[in-house]
Design an enzyme around this catalytic site. Structure first.
Site, mmCIF file in Angstrom:
data_model
loop_
_atom_site.group_PDB
_atom_site.id
_atom_site.type_symbol
_atom_site.label_atom_id
_atom_site.label_comp_id
_atom_site.label_asym_id
_atom_site.label_seq_id
_atom_site.Cartn_x
_atom_site.Cartn_y
_atom_site.Cartn_z
ATOM 1 N N ASP B 148 0.827 -1.210 0.000
ATOM 2 C CA ASP B 148 0.000 0.000 0.000
ATOM 3 C C ASP B 148 0.859 1.257 0.000
ATOM 4 O O ASP B 148 0.560 2.227 -0.691
ATOM 5 C CB ASP B 148 -1.004 0.009 1.155
ATOM 6 C CG ASP B 148 -0.381 -0.310 2.517
ATOM 7 O OD1 ASP B 148 0.810 -0.679 2.585
ATOM 8 O OD2 ASP B 148 -1.095 -0.182 3.535
ATOM 9 N N GLY B 149 1.965 1.210 0.724
ATOM 10 C CA GLY B 149 2.855 2.368 0.774
ATOM 11 C C GLY B 149 3.332 2.785 -0.602
ATOM 12 O O GLY B 149 3.403 3.974 -0.922
ATOM 13 N N GLU B 360 7.144 8.530 -18.890
ATOM 14 C CA GLU B 360 8.400 7.881 -19.253
ATOM 15 C C GLU B 360 8.747 6.721 -18.329
ATOM 16 O O GLU B 360 9.355 5.739 -18.763
ATOM 17 C CB GLU B 360 9.536 8.907 -19.271
ATOM 18 C CG GLU B 360 9.382 10.013 -20.319
ATOM 19 C CD GLU B 360 8.378 11.093 -19.937
ATOM 20 O OE1 GLU B 360 7.960 11.144 -18.755
ATOM 21 O OE2 GLU B 360 8.014 11.900 -20.811
ATOM 22 N N GLN B 421 14.606 21.314 -22.329
ATOM 23 C CA GLN B 421 14.413 20.303 -23.380
ATOM 24 C C GLN B 421 15.740 19.728 -23.883
ATOM 25 O O GLN B 421 15.755 18.949 -24.835
ATOM 26 C CB GLN B 421 13.665 20.919 -24.574
ATOM 27 C CG GLN B 421 12.505 21.807 -24.204
ATOM 28 C CD GLN B 421 11.385 21.060 -23.502
ATOM 29 O OE1 GLN B 421 10.847 20.104 -24.041
ATOM 30 N NE2 GLN B 421 11.040 21.483 -22.286
ATOM 31 N N ARG B 467 19.074 16.365 -32.936
ATOM 32 C CA ARG B 467 17.971 16.974 -33.663
ATOM 33 C C ARG B 467 18.370 17.470 -35.053
ATOM 34 O O ARG B 467 17.649 17.222 -36.015
ATOM 35 C CB ARG B 467 17.403 18.143 -32.848
ATOM 36 C CG ARG B 467 16.258 18.865 -33.534
ATOM 37 C CD ARG B 467 15.665 19.928 -32.606
ATOM 38 N NE ARG B 467 14.513 20.553 -33.232
ATOM 39 C CZ ARG B 467 14.556 21.626 -34.008
ATOM 40 N NH1 ARG B 467 15.723 22.201 -34.260
ATOM 41 N NH2 ARG B 467 13.452 22.141 -34.530
#
Lengths: 612, 612
Positions: B148-149, B360, B421, B467
């Site tokens: 539960d923790g 992610e 980013q 990129r």
């Protein structure tokens, strides 16, 4: 709010849309449609609801606003320009190297408290701010604007859970549910009820509204702060909302308008657009500011050389000691306070301690929130679990935050719990955070003295501490400047300079004693400051040992103490050999593991003998 | 299930409790009370419900079981010992260096698919397994036992959301709600309804039961797999359940019983305890196994030197190309597939692609799940956001998983989007993962060739891509062995060996051309393999340039290419100078930023001139 005001707010919303479109088209990149969906909400918040001084964004009791959906940065910039804080013409410098109006907001701007841009982080920072308001008896409120896509991030739900646990009715989230993610529609699309169920399940008061209907927006804002729960406003919006050929269309994420499209959009928006300049903004609340500034001194410490004290425990003692002298200190933990010893502080100063439960991302976010309000937050947990919050820590670096992180139970020396509980990459991780300081205490005195500096110096700092008890090495009046190191053994004919910290420092000292009995001398340096490194001290020692350095660390081979020393000193012709953990470790006793992974005294002795 | 069976299961549960208590007392550490709360559930699952071959834990259609609350490891070990897989006497070797029964489970054990021990990670792995069962047309089910923790961890809710989105009725979570965390009660205590609301809000079918009542447990298990939703069984339990002086008491987390307490507990449990050996276990399902093994070859590539292709796009092309030849390839992304170019694969092979949305941690967990089932998972996103999943990646290292991670948009060369980013710490982070391979492609050919090896070699591998479009450097038949490097410029009188990769390689080549025209020669090396590093190639080149090396990287100064080269070669007397990003960058054009942060051709030229 009367009808005239609502018309004004509608006009301002369109003005913000125009600014956002113009700025992104001028920049040739950015997210205009993500601005448009939230323009009405932002207009209402900034020009019809929030209480703040637009000329002094730092005023201590201003309502706070966090743009968690940070790609809508042009909208935020437009709002502040329209308050009159800076000329609207500057908006066209968006994303240019000379401008602070960056692609995503950073605290280079006076109205930005924390960098955002890694989605899902804003709400936990808001939780920290809201907790801080309560601590400081201030009645500012914290508003966090989220995108719907980012609600897939678990960090949002960590924060949601904690906000409800602590009844933060001074925290207001607005989710801009515009249905469209970057590459496809979100999982929940326009199913507002699904969002509502989730937030209700997490204990929040919820309001579902049309996010383009200013009447509805203002109506729910009027009821902000009621009850004991945090409030989420779930705003159904259209991405590109307000522009006929953009709204609710796929393929427009992160895409700017051409000059022709820009003209067409502005032709639609301009007729009803209205400047916000001069529009009345509600006055901020007037309440006394909390204390700020470090104390001139701390109570002394009283360790005895040879006392057996784990550095994690010394951290807990230091936190308690400094906390008594400095009311700015706050602490948080992730349900490990009885292992990290932050419970010493928690028991004495419960009002300044936040139990974040097993949610390390949220813990760091909460610490960030406190940090933005002038507090000195110490967030502690078992070191390996700080990896869970690496993105938050990374962004804290971008925020140039005053954040203090403490990791306990590092390395194989934790013993039987096994590899999943061993912090073996924390130095690598923390060194790579921009602007960070990385410290690694070997004994209780060093821990306490470093803690004093961590608390009184601004910046992001990581303190690495160990599980085993180790003897006190230093006297209580020793000083440990950040960027320093201690030369503990040195003699004229030393063969190698051994650089260590933490548990391996004791192994190095043992090795030095053993080697001495065999007639071999080694220099031993305590590199308690890994970043910044005491380059000159290590270099000077190395020059006396024929440029030969041996680093020993309870950390993986990559990115740790050895790489730090080699990375800084190899250019000087220093030859750095490394002893570190270079394979996946197992469960076992601490001493067995130090031996098995070749970072104990025997390994040092063998390596020294093998060198030359 | 008849009454006799239920009595047996109760007896086995107590036997598991006895083993857990004995083993932890023998070890002197561990979490016996966390075992006791879940003993009845585990007894029911392992001896009354799950379909698996206890002699062959790897059998492809066995039901899978993940112990997310990994500190209950002794309970898991006891269950497998009681199936007869190994002698129960071995349980007393718990946590000893010579035993694979470690403090938290790792895949050194044949019945453990993934390492657990960092809480909140198991459910996302289960999502991957459940998706894989569907892909392979297998009807095994995946069971995840959570504490539960750990439900405070956001990662749990990322997984919960995705499981519901994909209607994973073959996934069953059991939450052992024993109310007590490590340092205090959990936020929700025994409020089972609160958990129920949360999971229902996230789209799950829920059942609330008494987790110590085997009738109730078996009743809800009998209805597993019904409907289209994943199922969570919320089991109200007592920590230390079944032992009068332990159960529901604070202060017993991670605490072992003394010999006297052990005797007292066993006296309570023994009368009703029953061995599981020989107890009937339901037979596993019999369905054909999916294909395994890499193909003997891949289709050729057809780039032309000078073609402008971003390495991120070449990654997408490679994924598509390899995916056609190898049905084991699967891919997942975090709503960035149109930026990472994984959408090429997603469009062609939608059944093998999992959109994980902006989550992610879950994406990496899902990849891990596929990896355990023999698939070759490629998880891609913008590099900086892999920091969000660092803990999962760390644990993947401990799992010695076959996990492929691809980060796009690295460094300041992304330009205007700004620092949040920019992947500037990814090399440091990934190098420090145990057993990892870290690759950094500069052109499309290199990317494609590295992808072939990543797909066909087992292990955790990170591919760093950029990129900007860059010209193709290499011919289509060039080979790029992992651990290799390419010497692109070298002449007799070279002054410095410049080591670069990615965008800075092109800057180094430009610098070489410019310097050549001034009569200064430099050696230029493409270090496409950062870990393992081509130590011998770099060393041999350096020896010819008076041991002088200059590294240039679009990464922070710490833990990247420069530290890798210095860390490996400084012991050899190589002098490593570094050019890297050493301050918080801003938004701007890529070329402006390379210049501003001194990693462009001009910076290289200046540095080479300054060296000696």
């Amino acid at each position: 709010m009367n009808d005239v005001d609502i018309e004004s707010l509608k006009g301002i919303a369109n003005q913000l849309r125009i600014h956002s479109i113009r700025a992104t088209t001028a920049a040739g990149s950015g997210h205009p449609t993500s601005c448009c969906s939230a323009a009405d909400v932002v207009s209402a918040l900034f020009f019809g609801h929030m209480r703040y001084d637009p000329k002094n964004p730092h005023y201590h009791n201003n309502d706070r606003f966090i743009l968690s959906k940070a790609h809508a940065a042009p909208l935020l910039y437009a709002a502040w320009a329209e308050t009159g804080l800076f000329p609207v013409e500057d908006l066209l410098k968006l994303r240019q190297l000379g401008s602070d109006l960056e692609g995503h907001p950073t605290p280079r701007l006076p109205f930005v408290d924390v960098a955002t841009g890694s989605l899902g982080q804003g709400l936990s920072v808001g939780v920290g701010m809201a907790l801080c308001a309560r601590l400081d008896n201030l009645d500012y409120r914290t508003y966090v604007l989220l995108g719907d896509g980012e609600c897939a991030e678990g960090a949002v739900w960590e924060a949601a859970s904690l906000a409800a646990t602590y009844n933060l009715s001074n925290l207001i989230a607005v989710v801009d549910v515009n249905r469209l993610g970057q590459s496809q529609p979100t999982a929940l699309g326009h199913d507002l009820e699904a969002y509502q169920k989730r937030f209700e399940g997490f204990g929040w008061r919820t309001e579902v509204i049309d996010g383009h209907d200013l009447d509805e927006i203002l109506e729910v804002l009027a009821a902000v702060g009621l009850g004991h729960q945090p409030l989420v406003i779930l705003a159904k919006t259209l991405k590109g909302g307000g522009v006929s050929f953009l709204q609710d269309k796929e393929g427009w994420h992160g895409k700017t308008l051409s000059k022709e499209e820009e003209a067409q959009a502005i032709a639609e928006l301009q007729p009803s657009a209205k400047s916000g300049i001069g529009h009345p903004i509600p006055a901020p609340n007037q309440l006394p500011a909390p204390k700020s500034g470090a104390p001139s001194s701390y109570p002394p410490i009283t360790y005895k050389p040879g006392d057996m004290v784990a550095t994690r425990e010394a951290f807990g003692s230091a936190l308690l000691r400094l906390g008594g002298a400095d009311s700015r200190l706050v602490a948080m933990d992730g349900d490990t306070k009885n292992s990290t010893f932050s419970e010493k502080f928690a028991k004495r100063f419960p009002e300044r301690f936040t139990e974040c439960f097993i949610a390390e991302q949220c813990m760091v976010g909460v610490a960030m929130g406190f940090s933005t309000r002038g507090k000195v937050p110490f967030a502690s947990t078992v070191a390996c679990f700080l990896t869970r919050a690496y993105d938050q820590i990374r962004v804290a670096g971008i925020s140039t935050a005053n954040l203090k992180l403490v990791g306990t139970h590092v390395g194989v020396s934790i013993g039987e719990d096994g590899p999943s509980q061993m912090g073996l990459e924390d130095i690598a991780m923390m060194r790579a955070v921009v602007g960070s300081t990385v410290l690694y205490a070997s004994d209780a005195v060093c821990t306490e003295k470093l803690m004093e500096q961590i608390a009184s110096n601004k910046g992001i700092c990581y303190l690495r501490t160990s599980r085993p008890k180790t003897p006190v090495l230093y006297s209580n009046d020793e000083v440990f400047p950040i960027g320093g190191a201690k030369v503990l053994r040195q003699s004229a004919e030393d063969k190698v300079t051994v650089v260590a910290a933490g548990v391996t420092l004791y192994e190095a000292l043992k090795a030095a004693d053993a080697l001495k009995s065999e007639g071999v001398g080694i220099t031993v340096i305590d590199a308690y400051s890994i970043k910044p490194l005491a380059k000159d001290i290590i270099k000077a020692a190395a020059k006396k040992t024929k440029n030969l350095v041996l680093t020993v660390e309870d950390h993986y081979t990559e990115g740790g103490l050895g790489d730090a020393v080699a990375g800084e000193l190899s250019a000087e012709g220093i030859k750095v050999h490394k002893l570190a953990v270079h394979e996946l470790p197992r469960s076992g006793k601490a001493a067995e593991l130090l031996a098995k992974y070749h970072i104990d005294a025997t390994a040092i002795i063998n390596k020294v003998k093998a060198l030359g």
